[in-house]
Write a protein that holds these residues in place. Structure first.
Motif, PDB file in Angstrom:
ATOM      1  N   GLY A  91      40.178  46.345  42.421  1.00 25.01           N
ATOM      2  CA  GLY A  91      40.509  45.703  42.766  1.00 25.01           C
ATOM      3  C   GLY A  91      39.145  44.509  43.842  1.00 25.01           C
ATOM      4  O   GLY A  91      38.774  44.799  42.493  1.00 25.01           O
ATOM      5  N   GLY A 134      43.964  41.908  42.933  1.00 28.95           N
ATOM      6  CA  GLY A 134      43.515  42.653  42.115  1.00 28.95           C
ATOM      7  C   GLY A 134      44.231  42.770  40.832  1.00 28.95           C
ATOM      8  O   GLY A 134      45.468  41.633  40.538  1.00 28.95           O
ATOM      9  N   PHE A 167      41.651  38.512  37.290  1.00 32.27           N
ATOM     10  CA  PHE A 167      42.062  40.090  37.401  1.00 32.27           C
ATOM     11  C   PHE A 167      42.429  39.887  35.833  1.00 32.27           C
ATOM     12  O   PHE A 167      43.965  39.122  35.684  1.00 32.27           O
ATOM     13  N   LEU A 171      45.829  46.627  48.428  1.00 30.74           N
ATOM     14  CA  LEU A 171      44.649  45.952  48.337  1.00 30.74           C
ATOM     15  C   LEU A 171      44.251  44.903  49.180  1.00 30.74           C
ATOM     16  O   LEU A 171      43.212  44.622  49.880  1.00 30.74           O
ATOM     17  N   ARG A 208      39.281  44.092  36.135  1.00 32.09           N
ATOM     18  CA  ARG A 208      38.562  42.237  36.635  1.00 32.09           C
ATOM     19  C   ARG A 208      37.358  41.900  35.690  1.00 32.09           C
ATOM     20  O   ARG A 208      36.197  42.581  35.115  1.00 32.09           O
TER      21      ARG A 208
END
Length: 226
Positions: free
Chosen positions: A87, A38, A15, A58, A8
């Motif tokens: 996440g 995520g 992401f 997530l 991330r």
């Protein structure tokens, strides 16, 4: 057969996943991102259902560690799987089942997680994490490409790789970058880096084409708007 990194970017909210393998079309089966949710990888003896299931967990509010733990406790044949997830917050997570192939390893950082199997060197995931962390101000996609190149330089797979892919989510529901080298007898990681350099200056324009076609630039091809 595979080494990958999921990450991330706290600065942009993006992401992304980058992956390479000796098998064809690795990104089609192993790499998953969802905007605002995520990124995940499902690899080794791959079950493509597991990446979306990690992202669903997530999206339901689980952190990466919980999402991976839930999945490994619930699915069949989990000993064959290697999973990673990251996440919105919390530490990324990884799992390598007892039947993960060959030399395998995983490494978890603040905003990224790397894993690989049938590796030439167990230090490959750590090398990928170090390269990813080297320039936090760079675009996420560039950091992912740099990480993949570093993994190859650290030994990569025990045998030659033939495919690679780069997948990045942005502020829209679809991936803003989805680049793949599905098979080559050359260097798929180098070819992927070349694709990224071609794509990078145009990526925002293709989002603009979707959201505001009248404001989008043309590219000088027949039928393209001026």
């Amino acid at each position: 057969m595979t080494f990958s990194l999921a990450a991330r970017c706290p600065r942009t909210g993006e992401f992304g996943v980058v992956v390479s393998s000796s098998s064809p079309a690795v990104a089609a089966r192993c790499a998953y991102v969802r905007a605002g949710v995520g990124a995940a990888c499902s690899q080794n003896v791959t079950d493509p259902r597991l990446g979306p299931e990690l992202l669903d967990a997530l999206a339901d509010g689980a952190d990466a560690e919980t999402a991976v733990a839930r999945l490994t406790q619930a699915v069949r044949h989990v000993d064959w799987r290697q999973l990673t997830a990251v996440g919105v917050s919390g530490e990324p997570a990884a799992y390598s089942g007892d039947r993960t192939l060959g030399v395998h390893a995983q490494a978890v950082g603040a905003d990224a997680v790397a894993a690989g199997n049938l590796l030439a060197d167990p230090g490959v995931p750590a090398a990928m994490l170090a390269a990813f962390a080297a320039d936090p101000a760079a675009p996420l996609a560039q950091r992912l490409v740099d990480a993949l190149s570093a993994g190859a330089a650290a030994g990569g797979e025990a045998g030659p790789v033939h495919s690679a892919g780069l997948l990045v989510s942005g502020q829209v529901p679809w991936p803003v970058t989805d680049l793949r080298v599905d098979w080559t007898d050359g260097d798929p990681i180098e070819e992927l880096a070349t694709l990224w350099k071609r794509w990078e200056p145009q990526a925002a324009d293709y989002v603009r084409r979707a959201l505001d076609p009248a404001a989008a630039p043309g590219y000088g091809v027949p039928g393209d708007p001026e």
